[in-house]
Design a protein around this motif. Sequence first.
Motif, short mmCIF file in Angstrom:
data_model
loop_
_atom_site.label_atom_id
_atom_site.label_comp_id
_atom_site.label_asym_id
_atom_site.label_seq_id
_atom_site.Cartn_x
_atom_site.Cartn_y
_atom_site.Cartn_z
N ALA A 187 0.80 -1.23 -0.11
CA ALA A 187 -0.06 0.09 -0.04
C ALA A 187 0.95 1.26 0.05
O ALA A 187 0.33 2.37 0.10
CB ALA A 187 -0.84 -0.07 1.32
N GLY A 188 2.22 1.03 0.19
CA GLY A 188 3.11 2.28 0.21
C GLY A 188 3.18 3.08 1.33
O GLY A 188 3.71 4.21 1.39
N LEU A 189 2.66 2.44 2.37
CA LEU A 189 2.76 3.06 3.81
C LEU A 189 3.79 2.68 4.59
O LEU A 189 4.09 2.26 5.62
CB LEU A 189 1.31 2.52 4.60
N ASN A 190 5.17 2.86 3.78
CA ASN A 190 6.14 2.37 4.42
C ASN A 190 7.57 3.38 4.30
O ASN A 190 8.65 3.20 4.17
CB ASN A 190 6.78 1.24 3.60
N GLY A 191 6.91 4.82 4.36
CA GLY A 191 7.98 5.85 4.24
C GLY A 191 7.33 7.13 4.83
O GLY A 191 6.19 7.36 5.03
N PRO A 192 8.24 8.07 5.42
CA PRO A 192 7.67 9.14 5.87
C PRO A 192 6.74 10.06 5.23
O PRO A 192 5.68 10.62 5.60
CB PRO A 192 9.04 9.87 6.28
N ILE A 193 6.95 10.19 3.84
CA ILE A 193 6.12 11.01 3.03
C ILE A 193 4.62 10.36 2.90
O ILE A 193 3.64 11.28 3.01
CB ILE A 193 6.66 11.24 1.61
N ALA A 194 4.70 9.17 2.88
CA ALA A 194 3.42 8.50 2.87
C ALA A 194 2.69 8.79 4.15
O ALA A 194 1.27 9.17 4.33
CB ALA A 194 3.36 7.09 3.02
N TYR A 195 3.15 8.87 5.46
CA TYR A 195 2.71 8.97 6.69
C TYR A 195 2.35 10.80 6.70
O TYR A 195 1.20 11.13 7.16
CB TYR A 195 3.64 8.87 7.63
N ALA A 196 3.09 11.62 6.22
CA ALA A 196 2.81 13.05 6.25
C ALA A 196 1.56 13.48 5.47
O ALA A 196 0.79 14.03 5.71
CB ALA A 196 4.05 13.75 5.65
N GLN A 197 1.52 12.68 4.23
CA GLN A 197 0.23 12.87 3.35
C GLN A 197 -1.08 12.23 3.32
O GLN A 197 -1.89 12.69 3.22
CB GLN A 197 0.89 12.98 1.98
N ARG A 198 -0.84 10.98 3.95
CA ARG A 198 -2.04 10.05 3.85
C ARG A 198 -2.49 9.77 5.37
O ARG A 198 -3.40 9.21 5.31
CB ARG A 198 -1.58 8.71 3.28
N VAL A 199 -1.61 9.67 6.17
CA VAL A 199 -1.93 8.92 7.48
C VAL A 199 -2.06 10.35 8.44
O VAL A 199 -3.34 10.19 9.38
CB VAL A 199 -1.10 8.19 8.11
N VAL A 200 -1.49 11.27 8.53
CA VAL A 200 -1.38 12.35 9.67
C VAL A 200 -2.27 13.66 9.26
O VAL A 200 -1.90 14.08 8.05
CB VAL A 200 -0.05 12.76 10.13
N VAL A 219 -1.14 5.03 -4.10
CA VAL A 219 0.06 5.21 -3.56
C VAL A 219 0.80 6.30 -4.55
O VAL A 219 1.43 7.23 -3.96
CB VAL A 219 0.77 3.94 -3.64
N ARG A 220 0.76 6.39 -5.81
CA ARG A 220 1.83 6.96 -6.67
C ARG A 220 1.35 8.17 -7.22
O ARG A 220 2.10 8.70 -7.73
CB ARG A 220 2.23 5.77 -7.68
N SER A 221 -0.07 8.60 -6.99
CA SER A 221 -0.29 9.59 -7.71
C SER A 221 -0.19 10.71 -7.02
O SER A 221 -0.19 11.85 -7.89
CB SER A 221 -2.02 9.42 -7.96
N ARG A 222 0.24 11.10 -5.99
CA ARG A 222 0.22 12.25 -5.21
C ARG A 222 1.59 12.80 -5.33
O ARG A 222 1.73 14.11 -5.08
CB ARG A 222 -0.28 12.16 -3.82
N TRP A 223 2.65 12.19 -5.25
CA TRP A 223 3.95 12.66 -4.99
C TRP A 223 4.78 12.33 -6.25
O TRP A 223 6.11 12.15 -6.06
CB TRP A 223 4.64 12.65 -3.81
N ARG A 224 4.34 11.84 -7.22
CA ARG A 224 5.12 11.46 -8.42
C ARG A 224 6.31 12.17 -8.59
O ARG A 224 7.47 11.46 -8.57
CB ARG A 224 4.21 11.26 -9.80
N LEU A 225 6.19 13.49 -9.08
CA LEU A 225 7.31 14.36 -8.87
C LEU A 225 6.46 15.54 -8.26
O LEU A 225 5.66 16.15 -8.74
CB LEU A 225 7.90 14.63 -10.31
#
Lengths: 554, 176
Positions: free
Chosen positions: A375-388, B8-14
């Motif tokens: 699901a891509g929930l394995n890095g800080p950016i994912a948490y910053a934008q999707r979780v928190v 997953v990939r659409s928001r921060w692609r670049l």
Amino acid sequence: MSSAAGEPDHDVVIIGSGAGGAACALGLAAHGLRVLLLEAGPAYDPFTDYRLDRPDWELTEFPAKAAVLHGPSFAPMQPLDERWRTLRSWRRNGGLMMPGDRRRPFAYHRVVGLGGSTLHFTGEAHRLHPAAMTMASRFGAAADWPFDYAALEPYYDRAERIIGVAGPPADNHRPRRGPYPLPPHRLSYASQKIAAGCATLGLSFVPNARAALSRPYDGRPSCNYCGNCNRGCPRLDKGSADVTFIPKAVATGRCTVRTNARVTRIEAGADDRVRGIETVTSGVRDFIAARIVVLAGGAVESPRLLLASGLANESGAVGRNFMETLFWTSSGLFPEPLGSYRGLPADGICWDHNAPDAIPGIIGGCRFTNGVCEAGLNGPIAYAQRVVPGFGRAHKAEMRRVFGRALSVSAVGESLPNAGTYIDLDPGQRDQDGVALARIHCQLEDGDLRRLAFMAQTARAILQAAGADAAFEEYGAYDTFSATHVSGTCRMGVDPQRSVVDPGGGSHRWRNLFVADASIFPSMGGGEAPALTIAALALRIADGIADRAGRGEL
Amino acid sequence: MPFPAPFVRSRWRLARRQLLQLAVAAGFLRPFDAVAAPILESKPESDPLVGLGAWLDTLIPADAAPSATSLGIDAAIVSAADDEASKRLLTAGCRWLQQQASARGGAAFAELTDADREAIAHAASIAAPHSLPRVFFDATWSFATTRYYSQPASWASLGYAGPPQPAGFPDHDRPP
């Protein structure tokens, strides 16, 4: 590509280098046949292309080198129904992910490159449930495979040894001639929580069979559990085709690989034989004569090429019986630190509902895994934008509190063919070579949606039983077409009136034309990942081609 | 095959392309909405991006980890905004910040109290979806978090021992 005398330099031309084409290439070359393996995209160098060592690793998905200019396009999809509103894709940070009142396409996920979609696959190495191969005779759904599990089992075993599959010692549903080549991976700490949740519900959760090395094997190192198989494995421990089947095929001295070679047409010849293929390589058009052609472009591209070539559609079944990916993921936060970004994606699995009659009142099975990394929930950016939620100091404080606590349960379920789900040629769009794009038509029927509802309900229950808080994000196939596992569009069978290829993968009419990919699946199982079955089937097809070639039939 | 995670990939692609996409989607290559138009038609400040650093540090302030500007996010966003739509979005956004500061009796956004700056950011974050404040917030927030959390200096306070390679996470089966 032919000799001065006009004879082909190769016995077999294979179109596509994914799980099917690569395994078929090895199988044929091992039999002494000369193989030309064509790949539309470039080769990848895992050491330089997969930059998981960079600070900005999370900014890149799998690094597509070749622009996917081949489509596919999508026909309008079905309107959504209020009855299934609990299956909408949503996120606490942002609301509905797919606003609107119709199902919408997101992507047909694939890689155009040497090794095909195995380059970005997770690497679940599943055998089909034997009962899933008799869906028509038992349930009146899909079609029966023209042979049984026992006929495929030796090829599963062989493919697992070539790849280096790590798996559990026992499988009560899929008979094996011996253990997996490698012992199973240890469950990650996060997966141990899911296992505990499953146990609370009376469900099993066991190590998954994985094409990732649990021990050094065949000159490749073991996995170090970075959690990013889908971004490309820079260690070579993931058993993608480019580090397994293809180098072994080339090592025979009888397999030539040509990359960046797009095939635009298969040319019919006399006497119900195809005579070769048209290609565009680096902008140069060419004709390659072939004694035998094996098509392995996958369940979207293979029917596209056959339809564009006007071949092998005597039954009218080319492009029909498309089976997509029925998926669901629920994600919540665990109350304690998990470090859930660590570990092998989908390292554990619940098979309890995998058999075609395992979900009460619904035909077709499903399975459940730890979905955090996929699901891509394995890095800080994912948490910053999707979780928190929020911003500022509160956001940063919450980041520190919750990072590593995401827990996801993912499900994949059976997709059954129906009349409204198929591939055809888009009359209005062509690729850079002038070939009509494949167009995907998809219709989820009531049984699919009931199965999806069961998957969502069970995923939520597992997540809750594991101890996670309320979900912060859920998504699934109800409102979004986002397919990785696709199959069925060149159905294999014994009846030429109802199938495209015979049990050996050969066209019912065109004697030297074969298909060796997931497009020939009559059914696709209750959520099993298809790559291992594709490879096993391709090895079986290669044996059949070699036998027939040896008897002078080809 | 990978699990078909569609979002997953659409928001921060670049991050750069994302900035442009948001700017274009909001009409920053076309006539502006009712809020943006008078702002862009007003007399520009000597520095059209005045207040941008303070804005970014409002979104990502210093605490146990550095602030956004400490990690160069202000320079990065200006560098990334190399197309007309993105430049106009940043310019209009910064003028909007100055208007908000004036409305609160301040000379400049950067001189407001933390509470005032946070109140302005909150208002922007919940503004109408296609309004200038909302698009400015979404674009800068998305860009800033993407760039900020792709720097190891931001990871220590999270306890994140990345990047994923070359070490991997061989302790994956134990508590963190």
